[in-house]
Scaffold this active site. Sequence first.
Site, PDB file in Angstrom:
ATOM      1  N   LEU A  30       1.034  -1.438   0.011  1.00 57.24           N
ATOM      2  CA  LEU A  30      -0.204  -0.028   0.126  1.00 57.24           C
ATOM      3  C   LEU A  30       0.731   1.408   0.091  1.00 57.24           C
ATOM      4  CD1 LEU A  30      -2.752  -1.000   2.461  1.00 57.24           C
ATOM      5  CD2 LEU A  30      -2.992  -0.668   0.078  1.00 57.24           C
ATOM      6  N   GLY A  31       1.822   1.163   0.621  1.00 63.26           N
ATOM      7  CA  GLY A  31       2.836   2.246   0.765  1.00 63.26           C
ATOM      8  C   GLY A  31       3.811   1.980   1.512  1.00 63.26           C
ATOM      9  N   VAL A  89       3.858  -0.731   4.367  1.00 64.79           N
ATOM     10  CA  VAL A  89       2.434  -1.213   4.824  1.00 64.79           C
ATOM     11  C   VAL A  89       1.900  -2.017   3.714  1.00 64.79           C
ATOM     12  CG1 VAL A  89      -0.041  -0.393   5.385  1.00 64.79           C
ATOM     13  CG2 VAL A  89       2.062   0.988   6.042  1.00 64.79           C
ATOM     14  N   ASP A 105       3.206  15.002  12.255  1.00 68.83           N
ATOM     15  CA  ASP A 105       3.248  14.936  10.576  1.00 68.83           C
ATOM     16  C   ASP A 105       1.984  14.941   9.892  1.00 68.83           C
ATOM     17  OD1 ASP A 105       4.638  14.682   8.565  1.00 68.83           O
ATOM     18  OD2 ASP A 105       5.303  12.608   8.580  1.00 68.83           O
TER      19      ASP A 105
END
Lengths: 248, 302
Positions: free
Chosen positions: B30-31, B38, B142
């Site tokens: 996913l990333g 992930v 963040d």
Amino acid sequence: MKKGTLKQILLITDGCSNHGEDPASVAALAFEQGMTVNVIGILDDHDENADALQEVEDIAESGGGISQLVYQENLSQTVQMVTRQAMTQTIQGFVNKELQEILGKDETMTDIEPEKRGEIMEVVEEIGETCDLEVLVLIDTSASMYHKLNTVKESLIDLSISLNARIGQNRFAIFSFPGKRKTVQKVLDWSPKLDAVSTIFPKLTSGGITPTGPALKEAMYQFGKKSLFSSLKKPFRDDENHDQEAWH
Amino acid sequence: MIKKHGINIRPGMTITGKWHQHKYVVIKQLGSGSIGTVYLCESEGKYVALKMSDLSTSITIEVNVLKELDKVQGNRLGPYLIEVDDWVSADGTFPFYVMEYLHGTTIRHFIQKNGQHWIGVIMLQLLDGLAGLHESGWVFGDLKAENLLMVDSPPRIRWVDVGGTTRIGRAIKEYTEFYDRGYWGMGTRKAEPSYDLFAFVMVFLSIYYPKHFQRTNQPKQTIFQKIDQIKSLKPYRACFKKAIVGAYATSSQMKNDLLKIVNHSQRNRQRTKNKQQGSRFIEVVGITLISLTYFIIAWFSF
């Protein structure tokens, strides 16, 4: 728990050393004396030099620190990330040692159930936030680094913004190598902030050889000199945050 | 950044936890971020998100944050934590955690599809979440467009990456330059509510400036100018500027201001709508009357 001071050497370079002793062996020596050596290798746009990469990794590994290769544009965040991660790693090293005394030999955090690691990490984070930190930045100013120096300067100012947000005290010193007729050149003496960097940096000249090993040795020696000196004096304290405006 | 992960995960693989023995079938990545990667996985017929890293400490810190978020009253903004475990592979042992899989679109995409009038609602939802977080002693850190997701039915904002969440009073752990007030010279990197509120404004600016904009020697003027240039943000200008200079000490102060603005502009829209509807009514009646007149005239002329 007694509040200690973490000592770090942060080497910023873009290539292979070509003069003097093996930097990895000097880094190992520094580690033996309670400092960690972290290395950031700045890459030129998409041409990777395998030798340079290997050296960056070797120095950090023998110096008990962290290494990271990065393109110029990501330097700021990398500098602060490497410094913070190295702090955590060092503190965790201490904590692991303590744990081994409690739990028995060869037990580290990964042998503990994941659910229970949280509490230990809480302690590590707490120490990282409150301990004092000394960072000696060692900058390679050999010819190929010249056009990267402005980015390096910005990333160091940025590092001090990050670290000065901590509760613990910080002290920074900056040295460059090769120096004029010397191994290293003092750029900035021990100071709690890096404001002065903006005015000093443009004066840096770049030389031909890259004596990384001897420069590291000199940096190590500077650390020793400083602690000897500061043990004679009361530790220097600075009012936090009183001149934020001066940053930019 | 160049990484030296020893982790080798491909779709179709099954990850079995060392401690709990649960199985996760990897569907896709996913990333990938500075701390780990992930993956979308399937476990017992359900989709979950699995985050793995070679940095045990960072994973543990994130798990701590997720656990704390679960305690925050009424918080359903972050993904909930399902399990923490280790994966023993040929290349070593890697820690991972499993969390709820959030599926949705970016705020920018959502607004493009559903209209500008959603922006106030989204702002309030996000600010509500931040207020809850701040009151429990945490700062998101963040906060950026990439870490926020609009999920469906009902449309709600959620945050996906909680790695930067920091206790109030400590130093911000993770940040992204464009959203970071330290980078803009507009304040410290100490975790306080006003740090998030600065990033909050930048999140909504990034919807209209997807490629962001450059820092200048006069950062405050630059940001103010960028706020002024966006027509859709006109009602929020004063409120945004206060957040940029750090004039809001708490998120509820900002929420109060925002609530007034949103209510006011909703009412205005309602009023203009009514007015339009009213004139259309007159129009319809008028046309009917005229045509009726013609009809009567025509009728009588026979």
